[in-house]
Design an enzyme around this catalytic site. Structure first.
Site, PDB file in Angstrom:
ATOM      1  N   LYS A 131      -9.251  43.842  94.806  1.00  0.00           N
ATOM      2  CA  LYS A 131     -10.405  43.789  95.704  1.00  0.00           C
ATOM      3  C   LYS A 131     -11.686  43.626  94.885  1.00  0.00           C
ATOM      4  CE  LYS A 131     -12.451  46.333  99.620  1.00  0.00           C
ATOM      5  NZ  LYS A 131     -12.370  47.530 100.471  1.00  0.00           N
ATOM      6  N   SER A 191     -12.235  46.917 105.453  1.00  0.00           N
ATOM      7  CA  SER A 191     -12.910  45.913 104.652  1.00  0.00           C
ATOM      8  C   SER A 191     -11.999  45.225 103.634  1.00  0.00           C
ATOM      9  CB  SER A 191     -14.069  46.561 103.905  1.00  0.00           C
ATOM     10  OG  SER A 191     -13.597  47.520 102.989  1.00  0.00           O
ATOM     11  N   SER A 213     -10.245  51.296 105.379  1.00  0.00           N
ATOM     12  CA  SER A 213     -10.262  49.915 104.881  1.00  0.00           C
ATOM     13  C   SER A 213      -9.004  49.423 104.186  1.00  0.00           C
ATOM     14  CB  SER A 213     -11.436  49.728 103.933  1.00  0.00           C
ATOM     15  OG  SER A 213     -12.586  49.480 104.684  1.00  0.00           O
TER      16      SER A 213
HETATM   17  N1  GLN Z   1     -14.809  50.126 108.682  1.00  0.00           N
HETATM   18  C1  GLN Z   1     -15.347  51.295 108.070  1.00  0.00           C
HETATM   19  C2  GLN Z   1     -16.788  51.056 107.701  1.00  0.00           C
HETATM   20  O1  GLN Z   1     -17.274  50.038 108.022  1.00  0.00           O
HETATM   21  C3  GLN Z   1     -14.522  51.668 106.899  1.00  0.00           C
HETATM   22  C4  GLN Z   1     -14.836  50.913 105.673  1.00  0.00           C
HETATM   23  C5  GLN Z   1     -14.027  51.312 104.485  1.00  0.00           C
HETATM   24  O2  GLN Z   1     -13.061  52.067 104.579  1.00  0.00           O
HETATM   25  N2  GLN Z   1     -14.466  50.835 103.336  1.00  0.00           N
HETATM   26  O3  GLN Z   1     -17.426  51.870 107.124  1.00  0.00           O
END
Ligand code: GLN
Length: 447
Positions: A52, A127, A151
């Protein structure tokens, strides 16, 4: 093989931001020579892996999918990347994501949205959308994602692959660009549970460079893959099958539970009463931490800098205005507000108290049960563009994954069937602190 597959499908999937073809092929050659010399040792020897793009890689562009880091080449490797080198894997490239890991659909990437390989009109989740989609599309066998509020698990669920968020502290965060430091964890995304256990084995353990990494023995995770779940006590929170969860998602979870029952496990309904406050607490806390963590992107230290600023203040302001996307700005403003004097007690402090209550909910359930099971997400993957203009609906998609981060416990998403539209559904298995082994044991029982 990986690069061939990427050249065939990545134009559509858009999972990669940067490829490292020359170095990867050289490394593969070096490993090949080792193989001929009979020197191999690692279980992951020669495996192609994607990382990532919020995990730093020395000399390999690391952008966090943000324009503000468009031209940033780190000068060191994250601890997990060093560990991958020791495990003799081959890093193929860097994976697309929501900018600074803020998002649930990958539409917040500053460069291009990732698409779901099962149906490219749908989002891959976020994400770590690139991490999940690249594995689902067969571009790499393994990938690393990060999970602050879901995410890893949410995109794994949307893309029909296996994604684990380890216990907070199990994996070093050194070299993970911080979003919300008290919640972030790096974890493995793979095609099956066995691979997942191997990859976690390679990256787990205490690290002197991360004082929040835990000094707790790392067990041999693959020893847990026995297929035996006899006598296992499963808790199913009623809040996880309630409002907002679609009928097909509920049915797939109940079907999985009946499989485990046939194998000798038992399940009962329980309550995690503070779950309904998790979303609000998470967005306050994570945005507060983000507003502090992202202060470092000032146009001086890293990456992008605005042209011809008139003075220092304007340099900061213009660089950040031009470099950050809308969602990142929204979080910084929310976090700055919540932390400002006069509001701190009402928002940040209260959210911390709620976090403690949520953690206690989990502790109470784990006094009598071995794992908690529910869906990973309330719905299967939605369409691109469907929620992008409505942040609150987008945030609600994380309702089942966020409590796990607030409590710091580990959780996995494993595929558990398809929706009526042929999109993957995910089953979430949550364990006690540092008990990834039991999670793997249960997850493996389905394979
Ligand atoms: N979707 C969540 C956010 O926008 C989680 C993001 C994540 O786990 N990095 O914060």
């Amino acid at each position: 093989y990986s690069f061939k597959r990427i050249s065939e499908v990545d134009e559509k999937v858009q999972a990669f931001l940067t490829l490292d073809e020359e170095k990867a092929l050289q490394k593969a050659k070096d490993l090949d020579a080792k193989l001929t010399a009979g020197e191999t040792k690692s279980m992951l020897f020669g495996m192609p892996i994607g990382v990532k793009d919020n995990i730093v890689t020395q000399g390999l562009r690391t952008t966090c999918a943000s324009k503000i880091l468009d031209n940033f080449d780190p000068i060191y490797d994250a601890t997990v990347v060093n560990k991958l080198h020791s495990a003799e894997t081959v890093t193929v490239g860097k994976l697309n994501m929501d900018e600074f890991a803020m998002g649930s659909s990958n539409e917040n990437s500053g460069f291009k949205p990732v698409r779901n390989p099962w149906n490219i009109d749908h989002v891959p989740g976020g994400s770590s959308g690139g991490s999940a989609a690249s594995v689902a599309a067969g571009e790499v066998l393994f990938s690393l994602g990060s999970d602050t509020g879901g995410s890893i698990r949410q995109p794994a669920s949307f893309c029909g692959v296996v994604g684990l968020k380890p216990t907070y502290g199990r994996v070093s965060r050194f070299g993970l660009v911080a979003f919300a430091s008290s919640l972030d964890q790096i974890g493995p995304i793979t095609r099956n549970v066995e691979d997942n256990a191997f990859l976690l084995q390679a990256i787990a353990g205490i690290d002197p460079m991360d004082s929040t990494s835990a000094n707790i023995e790392v067990p041999n995770f693959s020893e847990a893959l026995t297929g035996d779940v006899k006598g296992l006590r499963i808790a199913v929170p009623k809040e996880y099958l309630g409002e907002g969860v679609t009928e097909e998602v509920r049915a797939s979870v109940l079907k999985s539970l009946s499989v485990l029952e046939k194998l000798g496990a038992t399940w009962e309904e329980v309550s995690l009463p503070h779950s309904k406050y998790a979303l609000a607490a998470y967005y306050l806390l994570s945005s507060s931490e983000a507003s502090a963590n992202l202060a470092r992107f000032d146009g001086v230290r890293y990456g992008y800098r605005t042209e011809n600023p008139e003075n220092l203040l304007e340099l900061y302001k213009k660089t950040r205005a031009e470099g950050f996307g809308d969602e990142v700005k929204r979080r910084i403003m929310l976090g700055t507000f919540a932390l400002s004097s006069g509001y701190y007690d009402a928002y940040y402090k209260k959210a911390q108290k709620v976090r403690t209550l949520i953690k206690q909910d989990f502790e109470q359930v784990f006094e009598n049960y071995d794992v908690i099971i529910g869906p990973t997400t309330p719905t299967p993957a939605f369409k691109l563009g469907e929620k992008v203009d409505d942040p609150l609906t987008m945030y609600a998609n994380d309702i089942l994954t966020i409590p796990v981060n607030l409590a710091g416990v580990p959780g996995i998403s494993v595929p558990c069937g398809l929706s009526n539209d042929g999109l993957p559904l995910g089953l979430q298995i949550i364990g006690k602190h540092f008990d990834e082994s039991t999670i793997y044991r249960v997850a493996h029982a389905f394979e």
